[in-house]
Every structure is written in structure tokens, then in C-alpha cells.
Design a protein around this motif. Structure first.
Motif, short mmCIF file in Angstrom:
data_model
loop_
_atom_site.label_atom_id
_atom_site.label_comp_id
_atom_site.label_asym_id
_atom_site.label_seq_id
_atom_site.Cartn_x
_atom_site.Cartn_y
_atom_site.Cartn_z
N GLU A 163 -3.54 7.26 -5.38
CA GLU A 163 -2.71 6.11 -5.08
C GLU A 163 -2.49 5.97 -3.58
O GLU A 163 -2.32 6.97 -2.87
CB GLU A 163 -1.36 6.27 -5.79
CG GLU A 163 -0.50 5.03 -5.72
CD GLU A 163 0.79 5.19 -6.53
OE1 GLU A 163 1.48 4.18 -6.66
OE2 GLU A 163 1.09 6.29 -7.01
N HIS A 164 -2.52 4.73 -3.08
CA HIS A 164 -2.30 4.39 -1.67
C HIS A 164 -3.46 4.81 -0.77
O HIS A 164 -3.28 4.92 0.44
CB HIS A 164 -0.99 4.97 -1.13
CG HIS A 164 0.21 4.58 -1.92
ND1 HIS A 164 0.67 3.28 -2.01
CD2 HIS A 164 1.06 5.32 -2.67
CE1 HIS A 164 1.74 3.24 -2.76
NE2 HIS A 164 2.00 4.46 -3.18
N PHE A 165 -4.63 5.06 -1.35
CA PHE A 165 -5.78 5.43 -0.53
C PHE A 165 -6.93 4.46 -0.80
O PHE A 165 -7.03 3.87 -1.87
CB PHE A 165 -6.23 6.87 -0.83
CG PHE A 165 -5.41 7.89 -0.09
CD1 PHE A 165 -5.88 8.50 1.06
CD2 PHE A 165 -4.14 8.22 -0.54
CE1 PHE A 165 -5.10 9.43 1.73
CE2 PHE A 165 -3.35 9.14 0.13
CZ PHE A 165 -3.84 9.75 1.27
N ARG A 170 -1.04 3.24 3.59
CA ARG A 170 0.36 3.06 4.01
C ARG A 170 0.53 3.17 5.51
O ARG A 170 1.56 2.79 6.04
CB ARG A 170 1.27 4.08 3.30
CG ARG A 170 1.34 3.85 1.79
CD ARG A 170 2.03 4.99 1.10
NE ARG A 170 1.20 6.20 1.23
CZ ARG A 170 1.43 7.34 0.61
NH1 ARG A 170 2.49 7.47 -0.17
NH2 ARG A 170 0.63 8.37 0.76
N GLN A 171 -0.50 3.66 6.21
CA GLN A 171 -0.45 3.73 7.67
C GLN A 171 -0.84 2.37 8.23
O GLN A 171 -2.01 2.11 8.51
CB GLN A 171 -1.42 4.80 8.20
CG GLN A 171 -0.80 6.13 8.41
CD GLN A 171 -1.77 7.06 9.13
OE1 GLN A 171 -2.97 7.06 8.91
NE2 GLN A 171 -1.22 7.88 10.01
N LYS A 172 0.14 1.50 8.37
CA LYS A 172 -0.14 0.11 8.75
C LYS A 172 -0.72 -0.03 10.15
O LYS A 172 -1.43 -0.99 10.44
CB LYS A 172 1.14 -0.74 8.61
CG LYS A 172 1.68 -0.78 7.19
CD LYS A 172 0.67 -1.30 6.20
CE LYS A 172 1.20 -1.34 4.79
NZ LYS A 172 0.18 -1.53 3.79
N ARG A 173 -0.43 0.92 11.03
CA ARG A 173 -0.97 0.84 12.40
C ARG A 173 -2.44 1.25 12.49
O ARG A 173 -3.08 1.07 13.52
CB ARG A 173 -0.15 1.72 13.35
CG ARG A 173 1.23 1.15 13.65
CD ARG A 173 1.97 1.95 14.71
NE ARG A 173 1.16 2.20 15.88
CZ ARG A 173 0.93 3.42 16.39
NH1 ARG A 173 1.45 4.48 15.83
NH2 ARG A 173 0.18 3.57 17.45
#
Length: 131
Positions: free
Chosen positions: A72-74, A102-105
């Protein structure tokens, strides 16, 4: 399951590139993935199972991300590294990369590739501007 899924995606992409006219495609595997926040950029770090000197890379391309069904989230992208010039006869190294969405930057523009000798090479994805 996750590892096999990534291997399968990489093999499919290698075959797609060959069918598209790229004669020399070398799929590689990685032993680890991580990120480093330098304050100005997120570096995507990949330990690749090869002795290849990534300083020889002339171009780096990133495929569109594919959502990972096992984590999840990858998401997964193909990192395509071209060495030996711009012509199709150049060798294309194909490296899978799994990253946290999740790392928006993280723009997937800066990479640090490390080979089995421990040599690190920083590579940047340049935007293509068609005019």
C-alpha cells in the motif's frame, strides 16, 4: 510475490523496448531502494546488482508509475538508463524502482545509483520540451 511481480514487469518492459527497435536491453535487479532528502531535492537511491559504472550513462528516462498491488502507498517505475550515445544501438539498462507515493516532494527527477563496487553516481532526469 512482490519481487516476482517486479521481475515480471521488468521482463515485459525489456521485451517492449526490443520490439520498439532497441537492440541491446539489459534488465538489472536491485538489492535496495531508499530516498535521501537533501533539503532541496529528494534523491531516489538504488543499489543495483551490477559492476556497471553509472557515470557512463548519457540519458535517464522514467516510465509512468504503476500502482503496486502488494504494498500500500507504493508504486513502481522503470528506470531506463542509456549508455553509449543517443542511437538505438546503444545499450539500455532497465532497473525497477519501487517508491513511496506519500512522499509528495519526490518528483522522481534525481537518482543516485550504486553498483556492487559501492561507486555512487548521481543522475538527473531532464524534462523534454517539444517546441
Amino acid at each position: 510475490e512482490l519481487a516476482q511481480w517486479m521481475v515480471d514487469l521488468t521482463q515485459q518492459e525489456a521485451e517492449r523496448l526490443r520490439q520498439g527497435g532497441v537492440e541491446r536491453v539489459l534488465p538489472l535487479s536491485a538489492t535496495s531502494y531508499s530516498t535521501k532528502d537533501t533539503g532541496t531535492v529528494i534523491l531516489n537511491c538504488i543499489d543495483v546488482t551490477t559492476g556497471f559504472d553509472f557515470a557512463r550513462v548519457s540519458q535517464i528516462l522514467i516510465s509512468p508509475p504503476t500502482e503496486c498491488p502488494y504494498k500500500e502507498h507504493f508504486a513502481h517505475v522503470h528506470v531506463v538508463l542509456q549508455a553509449g550515445g543517443q542511437e538505438l544501438s546503444a545499450v539500455c539498462l532497465l532497473v525497477p524502482y519501487l517508491f513511496d507515493t506519500r512522499q509528495k516532494r519526490n518528483t522522481l527527477k534525481a537518482f543516485e545509483m550504486r553498483n556492487t563496487s559501492g561507486k555512487e553516481t548521481r543522475l538527473r532526469v531532464d524534462a523534454f520540451d517539444a517546441q
